[in-house]
Design an enzyme around this catalytic site. Structure first.
Site, PDB file in Angstrom:
ATOM      1  N   ARG A   1      -1.851  -7.772  -4.223  1.00 22.07           N
ATOM      2  CA  ARG A   1      -2.445  -7.998  -2.908  1.00 22.07           C
ATOM      3  C   ARG A   1      -3.605  -7.047  -2.687  1.00 22.07           C
ATOM      4  O   ARG A   1      -3.772  -6.051  -3.405  1.00 22.07           O
ATOM      5  CB  ARG A   1      -1.403  -7.818  -1.797  1.00 22.07           C
ATOM      6  CG  ARG A   1      -0.798  -6.429  -1.688  1.00 22.07           C
ATOM      7  CD  ARG A   1       0.242  -6.382  -0.563  1.00 22.07           C
ATOM      8  NE  ARG A   1       0.843  -5.051  -0.447  1.00 22.07           N
ATOM      9  CZ  ARG A   1       1.713  -4.707   0.503  1.00 22.07           C
ATOM     10  NH1 ARG A   1       2.095  -5.604   1.408  1.00 22.07           N
ATOM     11  NH2 ARG A   1       2.228  -3.488   0.545  1.00 22.07           N
TER      12      ARG A   1
ATOM     13  N   GLU B   1      -3.800  -3.589  -5.032  1.00 18.30           N
ATOM     14  CA  GLU B   1      -2.483  -3.020  -5.301  1.00 18.30           C
ATOM     15  C   GLU B   1      -1.896  -3.606  -6.584  1.00 18.30           C
ATOM     16  O   GLU B   1      -1.781  -4.820  -6.725  1.00 18.30           O
ATOM     17  CB  GLU B   1      -1.571  -3.317  -4.113  1.00 18.30           C
ATOM     18  CG  GLU B   1      -0.251  -2.598  -4.108  1.00 18.30           C
ATOM     19  CD  GLU B   1       0.468  -2.774  -2.785  1.00 18.30           C
ATOM     20  OE1 GLU B   1       1.663  -3.130  -2.816  1.00 18.30           O
ATOM     21  OE2 GLU B   1      -0.160  -2.575  -1.709  1.00 18.30           O
TER      22      GLU B   1
ATOM     23  N   ARG C   1       9.743 -21.218   7.652  1.00 21.90           N
ATOM     24  CA  ARG C   1       9.735 -21.634   9.051  1.00 21.90           C
ATOM     25  C   ARG C   1       9.225 -23.060   9.176  1.00 21.90           C
ATOM     26  O   ARG C   1       8.234 -23.431   8.539  1.00 21.90           O
ATOM     27  CB  ARG C   1       8.857 -20.693   9.882  1.00 21.90           C
ATOM     28  CG  ARG C   1       9.369 -19.258   9.890  1.00 21.90           C
ATOM     29  CD  ARG C   1       8.503 -18.374  10.752  1.00 21.90           C
ATOM     30  NE  ARG C   1       8.998 -16.998  10.708  1.00 21.90           N
ATOM     31  CZ  ARG C   1       8.225 -15.929  10.710  1.00 21.90           C
ATOM     32  NH1 ARG C   1       6.912 -16.062  10.747  1.00 21.90           N
ATOM     33  NH2 ARG C   1       8.749 -14.720  10.673  1.00 21.90           N
TER      34      ARG C   1
ATOM     35  N   TYR D   1      16.268   0.159  -0.961  1.00 25.98           N
ATOM     36  CA  TYR D   1      15.035  -0.159  -0.263  1.00 25.98           C
ATOM     37  C   TYR D   1      15.344  -0.175   1.230  1.00 25.98           C
ATOM     38  O   TYR D   1      16.231  -0.898   1.688  1.00 25.98           O
ATOM     39  CB  TYR D   1      14.465  -1.511  -0.697  1.00 25.98           C
ATOM     40  CG  TYR D   1      13.219  -1.856   0.084  1.00 25.98           C
ATOM     41  CD1 TYR D   1      11.997  -1.296  -0.283  1.00 25.98           C
ATOM     42  CD2 TYR D   1      13.266  -2.670   1.203  1.00 25.98           C
ATOM     43  CE1 TYR D   1      10.849  -1.565   0.438  1.00 25.98           C
ATOM     44  CE2 TYR D   1      12.128  -2.950   1.929  1.00 25.98           C
ATOM     45  CZ  TYR D   1      10.913  -2.398   1.544  1.00 25.98           C
ATOM     46  OH  TYR D   1       9.784  -2.650   2.264  1.00 25.98           O
TER      47      TYR D   1
ATOM     48  N   ASP E   1      13.560  -0.314   5.221  1.00 25.38           N
ATOM     49  CA  ASP E   1      12.447  -0.373   6.156  1.00 25.38           C
ATOM     50  C   ASP E   1      12.460   0.890   7.016  1.00 25.38           C
ATOM     51  O   ASP E   1      13.478   1.586   7.132  1.00 25.38           O
ATOM     52  CB  ASP E   1      12.555  -1.612   7.042  1.00 25.38           C
ATOM     53  CG  ASP E   1      12.182  -2.891   6.300  1.00 25.38           C
ATOM     54  OD1 ASP E   1      11.346  -2.808   5.376  1.00 25.38           O
ATOM     55  OD2 ASP E   1      12.735  -3.954   6.632  1.00 25.38           O
TER      56      ASP E   1
ATOM     57  N   ARG F   1      15.515 -12.564   1.903  1.00 23.84           N
ATOM     58  CA  ARG F   1      14.748 -11.811   2.888  1.00 23.84           C
ATOM     59  C   ARG F   1      13.445 -12.509   3.259  1.00 23.84           C
ATOM     60  O   ARG F   1      12.728 -12.073   4.149  1.00 23.84           O
ATOM     61  CB  ARG F   1      14.430 -10.405   2.358  1.00 23.84           C
ATOM     62  CG  ARG F   1      15.654  -9.578   2.025  1.00 23.84           C
ATOM     63  CD  ARG F   1      15.283  -8.196   1.499  1.00 23.84           C
ATOM     64  NE  ARG F   1      14.695  -7.366   2.520  1.00 23.84           N
ATOM     65  CZ  ARG F   1      13.465  -6.884   2.484  1.00 23.84           C
ATOM     66  NH1 ARG F   1      12.682  -7.178   1.464  1.00 23.84           N
ATOM     67  NH2 ARG F   1      12.999  -6.122   3.438  1.00 23.84           N
TER      68      ARG F   1
ATOM     69  N   ARG G   1      10.004   0.556  -9.354  1.00 17.81           N
ATOM     70  CA  ARG G   1       8.627   0.099  -9.471  1.00 17.81           C
ATOM     71  C   ARG G   1       7.745   1.084  -8.721  1.00 17.81           C
ATOM     72  O   ARG G   1       8.136   1.641  -7.691  1.00 17.81           O
ATOM     73  CB  ARG G   1       8.457  -1.297  -8.868  1.00 17.81           C
ATOM     74  CG  ARG G   1       9.232  -2.369  -9.567  1.00 17.81           C
ATOM     75  CD  ARG G   1       8.737  -2.655 -10.963  1.00 17.81           C
ATOM     76  NE  ARG G   1       7.492  -3.428 -10.963  1.00 17.81           N
ATOM     77  CZ  ARG G   1       6.834  -3.779 -12.053  1.00 17.81           C
ATOM     78  NH1 ARG G   1       7.272  -3.410 -13.244  1.00 17.81           N
ATOM     79  NH2 ARG G   1       5.729  -4.496 -11.975  1.00 17.81           N
TER      80      ARG G   1
END
Length: 382
Positions: A277, A299, A175, A347, A349, A171, A247
Site C-alpha cells: 500500500r 509499504e 457490506r 496482534y 489494536d 476480521r 512480519r
C-alpha cells in the site's frame, strides 16, 4: 517501592502512569530514541506534514471507557478511514461493499440481489473452511478473492493463503450497502496534534524517570519490587526456545507536489506490484493545509530478521507451540510480568492495548495493596 517498566508504548506508559499516580516510583526504559512505540508521530522535516513514522494509526473503538481515557490527553478530530485499492486495472473501495461489487462486475445490484449473486459465486462445497483461501472462496468466489485478497495477502504475510488460518479473513467485513468506512466502531478519530503528545502527557509525573536509548539490564531486576516487560517475549528469555516469527515493514519515502493519490491509503492487490500500500500522510490530518507538497510512504512487508522492528506476529501452529514453552517459562519466573502486543505475542489494536493496560493496572494496584503476588500475565496469550 520502585518499579521498572520496559517499553514506552501504550502498555508501558499506562502502567507507569497508574503506578506513579498511586505514589510509586517508576523507571521507564525505552531502547529507541523516542517514546510512543509504533504509534510515534512527528513532523516531516521537509514538508511540515504530520507523519506516522511506523505506518498509519487511526484510532477506533466501541469502548466508552477507552475513549474517555484517551481523549483526556488530546483533542480528537472525527476521522473516517476510507481505503481504496488498485487491482486488475481499476480502483475500488474497501472493505468490499455494494459499490465495489457493482463496479467490479459492471452490475446495478441492490443489497438482496448482491447477496444472492455472491452466494452463487461462492464455493458452497466448502462446508467448513479451514484456510484463509477456503474462507474467501466460500464467501465471495474466485474472482473477488483473486482481485482483492490473494495477492495482497501473499505480499502481506509471505505465506500462501491456503496455509493461513481462516480466522484472519473473519476480521474483513463484506457490506451489502454503500458504506465505505473501513471501520465499524462508534468512536473514530485522530489526535489533532499527533500521537506523541499523548505519550508525553501520560508519563508527565515526578515519580516517573524516563531512560531513552537504554536497554534494561536483567541483572538489576533485584533492585526493583517488580518489572513490567512489554518487549518481545522470546527476547526476555534470550530466545532459549527459538525465535517467534513476525512480519516487519519497510517504508520508502517520497516527496511530491500537490496531491499524490487523492486519499490517505491506497492498497495494491496485484501481486506484480511489490508494495502492499501507499500512505499519503497529509490526508490523515485534513484540518491542516499543505496544498503544494505531499509526502508518501510505500509499504513493503517481509519476514522480520534480527534487529528488525517486529510488527505482525505469525501465529501458526509452529509458533503457538513455541509460544506455549515461553508462557511456561514466564509462569515459572518471579517478579516480572509480560503484557502488550510483543509481551503476549498477539496482534492488538490500540484500543484493546489501552483497555488491557488499564485492566492490568487495576490488578497490579490491588495486588500491591493486599500483599498478593502480581501475576506474570493479565490475559491468556494463547
Amino acid at each position: 517501592m520502585k518499579f521498572a517498566v520496559i517499553g514506552a508504548g501504550f502498555s508501558g506508559c499506562i502502567i507507569a502512569r497508574e503506578l506513579a499516580l498511586s505514589g510509586y516510583n517508576v523507571e521507564l526504559y525505552e531502547t529507541r530514541e523516542h517514546i510512543g512505540g509504533n504509534c510515534y508521530s512527528e513532523r516531516d522535516d521537509e514538508t511540515g506534514i504530520m507523519v506516522h513514522k511506523y505506518g498509519p494509526h487511526i484510532f477506533h473503538t466501541d469502548n466508552q471507557m477507552v475513549w474517555d481515557f484517551i481523549t483526556q490527553f488530546s483533542e480528537f478530530v472525527p476521522y473516517v478511514n476510507r481505503v481504496k485499492t488498485t487491482s486488475c486495472g481499476g480502483v475500488y473501495s474497501l472493505p468490499i461493499n455494494l459499490h465495489t461489487i457493482n463496479q467490479f462486475f459492471n452490475k446495478t445490484l441492490n443489497p438482496s440481489e448482491a447477496r444472492d449473486y455472491l452466494s452463487e459465486l461462492g464455493e458452497d462445497k466448502i462446508e467448513n473452511p479451514q484456510s484463509f483461501e477456503e474462507q474467501a472462496l466460500k464467501f465471495v468466489g474466485k474472482e473477488l478473492y483473486e482481485a482483492f485478497f490473494k495477492g495482497y495477502t501473499l505480499k502481506q504475510w509471505g505465506i500462501e493463503p491456503s496455509k493461513l488460518p481462516a480466522s484472519i479473513l473473519k476480521r474483513l467485513p463484506i457490506r451489502f450497502n454503500y458504506d465505505d468506512n473501513y471501520f465499524n466502531h462508534k468512536y473514530q478519530g485522530m489526535p489533532k496534534n499527533g500521537y506523541t503528545p499523548i505519550f508525553e502527557q501520560l508519563i508527565e509525573h515526578n515519580n516517573i524517570s524516563l531512560l531513552l536509548n537504554t536497554n534494561f539490564d536483567k541483572s538489576s531486576i533485584k533492585d526493583y519490587e517488580h518489572v513490567f516487560y512489554t518487549g518481545p517475549l522470546d527476547a526476555w528469555f534470550n530466545f532459549d526456545c527459538g525465535r517467534l516469527r513476525y512480519r516487519t515493514l519497510d517504508f520508502k519515502r517520497e516527496v511530491h507536489s500537490g496531491d499524490y493519490q487523492g486519499c490517505a491509503v491506497m492498497n495494491y492487490g496485484d501481486e506484480s506490484i511489490h508494495y502492499t500500500r501507499i500512505s499519503e500522510h497529509k490526508h490523515f490530518s485534513p484540518w491542516e493545509e499543505h496544498p503544494n507538497t505531499t509526502v508518501i510512504f510505500k509499504e513493503y512487508s517481509r519476514f522480520a530478521e534480527d534487529g528488525d522492528i517486529p510488527y505482525y506476529p505469525i501465529r501458526q501452529l509452529e509458533e503457538k507451540t513455541m509460544l506455549s514453552k515461553y508462557i511456561q517459562k514466564a509462569n515459572n519466573s518471579s517478579n516480572v510480568s509480560f503484557l502488550g502486543r510483543l509481551g503476549t505475542y498477539r496482534y492488538l489494536d490500540m484500543d484493546v492495548t489501552i483497555k488491557e493496560a488499564l485492566d492490568a493496572s487495576q490488578v497490579i494496584l490491588k495486588s500491591l495493596s493486599s500483599g498478593k503476588i502480581i501475576p506474570p500475565f493479565f490475559v491468556d496469550p494463547l
